[in-house]
Design an enzyme around this catalytic site. Structure first.
Site, PDB file in Angstrom:
ATOM      1  N   HIS A  69     -92.058  82.576  73.059  1.00 17.54           N
ATOM      2  CA  HIS A  69     -92.051  81.343  72.251  1.00 17.54           C
ATOM      3  C   HIS A  69     -93.425  80.711  72.156  1.00 17.54           C
ATOM      4  CE1 HIS A  69     -87.630  81.100  72.024  1.00 17.54           C
ATOM      5  NE2 HIS A  69     -87.625  81.527  73.272  1.00 17.54           N
ATOM      6  N   HIS A 200     -76.877  84.251  73.800  1.00 17.30           N
ATOM      7  CA  HIS A 200     -76.224  82.947  73.806  1.00 17.30           C
ATOM      8  C   HIS A 200     -74.788  83.121  73.308  1.00 17.30           C
ATOM      9  CE1 HIS A 200     -79.827  80.420  74.658  1.00 17.30           C
ATOM     10  NE2 HIS A 200     -80.462  81.461  74.139  1.00 17.30           N
ATOM     11  N   ASP A 279     -89.784  85.487  77.771  1.00 12.42           N
ATOM     12  CA  ASP A 279     -89.176  84.225  77.336  1.00 12.42           C
ATOM     13  C   ASP A 279     -90.151  83.072  77.583  1.00 12.42           C
ATOM     14  OD1 ASP A 279     -87.356  82.575  76.113  1.00 12.42           O
ATOM     15  OD2 ASP A 279     -85.913  82.549  77.750  1.00 12.42           O
TER      16      ASP A 279
END
Ligand SMILES: [Zn+2]
Length: 412
Positions: A69, A200, A279
């Site tokens: 990210h 998710h 991540d």
């Protein structure tokens, strides 16, 4: 050796090749590609101007991160992507997929357009191999740090609009297949060259099995934000362990996953079915303090990024930390650790990378004895050399510094 210098030979290096370790070898490079790996150094053939003396450092294929990210205050979801591209080689990362998070749909469209502009004309640095769309097609039952208010079930029409905004650069989409018509999109994603990834998700084992039948082949940060394994309902985790068709992302920062669980995943799946990911949050590599990541307030402390309620908000560590953890905490050899850190993600993205072999791209990291990157080479150009770059390059103006922040030296 300064950044952005083109080189055509690396000498005096340990070289990790698919066939094993060469102890004092040389790598020759033409037009950004490896042309030969030589077991010996022949000084008469060396052009000093373009030669890098590795001084015994170990050359390994550059790390490839499917889940990043950002770092150093640069957010990959938007114009900050340029800073991410420049900074990632500091950590041995030579390719990555720029990863989004869930924002309101129209805002996501806008950010994807900004990312496309950066990818179209990238600065020197790591190769951005496309976009990993993490949200909004996620399950409110497994939100992690994401804002469930903006979640929706995957539909081909809604995905296509995002893909168009990105100029067709979305290569990986994390989604919950159990919601709405998401399952039916899997064949369409594959046909359009997008890797479908369960993430998710609160799917049952049977629901994942149905998705695998339709072509599901990847899992986003295995164990995190997914239905866990129960011995009567194996859940998403059980399905990821069970189905060879699925390549499993593994966050190896040492905080998200216990080393014993990392070892279980690696043994069960085999090294060739695991992709090491960071991540990394946009706050990765930043000093301790309180920061903003889009609408979330994130506390960086002791090598972790967390929301106020303690929820983990991405990683503070980059992929080089993951490689060291696989070696030190899990007990893999360096050669073994490089398979999930480089070869698997390269093959998944269809890149001619991930191996130090003739014909492959000259994306090379020179590691010191502690497995820290000393030099990173992307496409035959030096993208990072220890000593000519600050670890933390910039601090965004919106950043709030805590009075307790430590110096880089103390952070280690
Ligand atoms: Zn993520």
């Amino acid at each position: 050796m300064m950044s952005a210098e083109r080189i055509n030979t690396i000498v005096n290096a340990g070289i990790v090749t698919p066939e094993g370790l060469i102890e004092h070898g040389a790598v020759t490079i033409v037009d950004g590609r490896i042309t030969s790996i030589l077991p010996e150094y022949h000084p008469d053939t060396i052009d000093d101007q373009l030669t890098l003396d590795a001084q015994g450092l170990t050359a390994v294929p550059g790390f490839i991160d499917l889940h990043a990210h950002g770092l150093h205050g640069h957010n990959a979801m938007g114009t900050g992507l340029a800073g991410v591209i420049r900074a990632l080689p500091t950590y041995g990362v030579t390719s990555f997929t720029a990863t989004t998070l869930t924002l309101p749909y129209d805002e996501t469209l806008r950010r994807l357009t900004e990312m496309a502009v950066v990818i179209e004309n990238p600065p020197e640095g790591a190769n951005c191999a496309g976009i990993h769309l993490e949200g909004p097609f996620l399950s409110p039952a497994r939100p992690g740090m994401a804002s469930a208010a903006w979640f929706e079930s995957l539909s081909w029409q809604r995905f296509s609009a995002l893909q168009n905004a990105s100029g067709g650069r979305i290569r990986l989409v994390s989604f919950a297949p159990e919601l709405g018509g998401a399952m039916e999109c899997i064949p369409q994603l594959i046909a359009s060259g997008v890797i479908p990834s369960i993430g998710h998700s609160d799917a049952t084992f049977d629901q994942v099995a149905a998705a695998v039948k339709l072509g599901l082949s990847h899992a986003t940060h295995t164990f995190n934000a997914m239905r866990p394994l129960h011995h009567r309902e194996p859940g998403v985790v059980g399905a990821v362990l069970y189905f060879d068709e699925i390549t499993a992302q593994l966050i190896a920062d040492g905080i998200h996953i216990h080393p014993a669980v990392m070892a279980v995943l690696l043994r069960t799946k085999g090294l060739r079915h695991v992709a090491l990911v960071s991540d990394a949050a946009p706050l990765a590599g930043m000093p301790d303090g309180i920061y903003k990541w889009d609408d979330s307030q994130v506390f960086v402390q002791g090598g972790a990024c967390r929301l106020a309620d303690g929820t983990i908000a991405g990683s503070h560590a980059l992929l080089d930390t993951g490689v060291r953890n696989l070696v030190r905490s899990v007990g893999l050899s360096l050669e073994e650790a490089l398979i999930p850190a480089s070869r698997v993600p390269a093959d998944l993205l269809g890149l001619r990378k991930g191996r130090l072999s003739p014909g492959y791209d000259a994306d090379i990291v020179l590691l010191d004895a502690d497995l820290h990157p000393a030099v990173t080479i992307v496409g035959g150009k030096v993208a990072f050399s220890r000593g000519d770059t600050e670890r933390v390059e910039s601090v965004p103006t919106s950043t709030v510094r805590s009075p307790t922040r430590r110096t880089q030296e103390e952070r280690g």
